[in-house]
Design a protein around this motif. Structure first.
Motif, PDB file in Angstrom:
ATOM      1  N   PHE A   8       0.859  -1.170   0.000  1.00  0.00           N
ATOM      2  CA  PHE A   8       0.000   0.000   0.000  1.00  0.00           C
ATOM      3  C   PHE A   8       0.899   1.225   0.000  1.00  0.00           C
ATOM      4  O   PHE A   8       2.091   1.121   0.275  1.00  0.00           O
ATOM      5  N   GLN A  17       0.845   5.695   0.980  1.00  0.00           N
ATOM      6  CA  GLN A  17       0.086   6.775   1.597  1.00  0.00           C
ATOM      7  C   GLN A  17       0.852   8.082   1.491  1.00  0.00           C
ATOM      8  O   GLN A  17       2.066   8.123   1.725  1.00  0.00           O
ATOM      9  N   LYS A  32      -4.055  11.918   2.854  1.00  0.00           N
ATOM     10  CA  LYS A  32      -4.863  11.001   2.058  1.00  0.00           C
ATOM     11  C   LYS A  32      -4.896   9.631   2.706  1.00  0.00           C
ATOM     12  O   LYS A  32      -4.041   9.284   3.513  1.00  0.00           O
ATOM     13  N   GLU A  33      -5.904   8.857   2.305  1.00  0.00           N
ATOM     14  CA  GLU A  33      -6.004   7.506   2.824  1.00  0.00           C
ATOM     15  C   GLU A  33      -4.946   6.611   2.187  1.00  0.00           C
ATOM     16  O   GLU A  33      -4.485   6.861   1.075  1.00  0.00           O
ATOM     17  N   ARG A  34      -4.599   5.584   2.926  1.00  0.00           N
ATOM     18  CA  ARG A  34      -3.681   4.603   2.394  1.00  0.00           C
ATOM     19  C   ARG A  34      -4.349   3.890   1.220  1.00  0.00           C
ATOM     20  O   ARG A  34      -5.528   3.513   1.308  1.00  0.00           O
ATOM     21  N   GLU A  35      -3.637   3.699   0.121  1.00  0.00           N
ATOM     22  CA  GLU A  35      -4.232   3.068  -1.045  1.00  0.00           C
ATOM     23  C   GLU A  35      -3.481   1.802  -1.451  1.00  0.00           C
ATOM     24  O   GLU A  35      -2.255   1.704  -1.311  1.00  0.00           O
ATOM     25  N   ALA A  48      -3.119  -2.013  -8.755  1.00  0.00           N
ATOM     26  CA  ALA A  48      -3.981  -0.845  -8.903  1.00  0.00           C
ATOM     27  C   ALA A  48      -3.831  -0.329 -10.333  1.00  0.00           C
ATOM     28  O   ALA A  48      -2.761  -0.458 -10.943  1.00  0.00           O
ATOM     29  N   GLN A  78      -7.086  -6.309   0.745  1.00  0.00           N
ATOM     30  CA  GLN A  78      -7.366  -4.976   0.214  1.00  0.00           C
ATOM     31  C   GLN A  78      -8.192  -4.128   1.174  1.00  0.00           C
ATOM     32  O   GLN A  78      -8.093  -2.904   1.150  1.00  0.00           O
TER      33      GLN A  78
END
Length: 121
Positions: free
Chosen positions: A36, A38, A42-45, A60, A105
């Protein structure tokens, strides 16, 4: 279970970088491992994941074609090869693991420490 990430750094746009994540602890077979990222505010993606048993890979959309995730069974390690890096790839990258892709996820059950990747333009 412990996850140890390494390999971050400062690079220029278009450069490549490889991240590693070594897993230590109880034996595992049916598990998902991956990354992930970050940025502040912002949010962790989700970035990428790999199935340890079958080596299925997941990415992704933002990194497809540029990032490649792989694993080395003998070293209990996964790798994230990042090519053609862009300034928007700048983030703290976290290694993680989970029992299934869906659970990985949404909420991995193990996290490693983050490693900073900075891409200058």
């Amino acid at each position: 279970v412990q996850l140890q990430a390494s390999g971050g750094g400062l690079v220029q746009a278009g450069d490549s970088l490889r991240l590693s994540c070594a897993r230590a602890g109880r034996p595992f077979s049916s598990v998902i491992m991956g990354w992930f990222r970050q940025v502040p505010g912002k949010e962790r993606e989700f970035v990428a994941a790999i199935s340890w048993r079958y080596s299925n890979t997941y990415y992704a959309d933002s990194v497809k074609g540029r990032f490649t995730i792989s694993r080395d069974n003998s070293k209990n390690t996964i790798f994230l090869e990042m090519a053609n890096l862009k300034p928007e790839d700048t983030a703290v990258y976290y290694c993680a693991s989970g029992p299934t892709l869906l659970e990985f996820q949404s909420k991995p059950n193990y996290w490693g420490q983050g490693t900073q990747v900075t891409v200058s333009s």
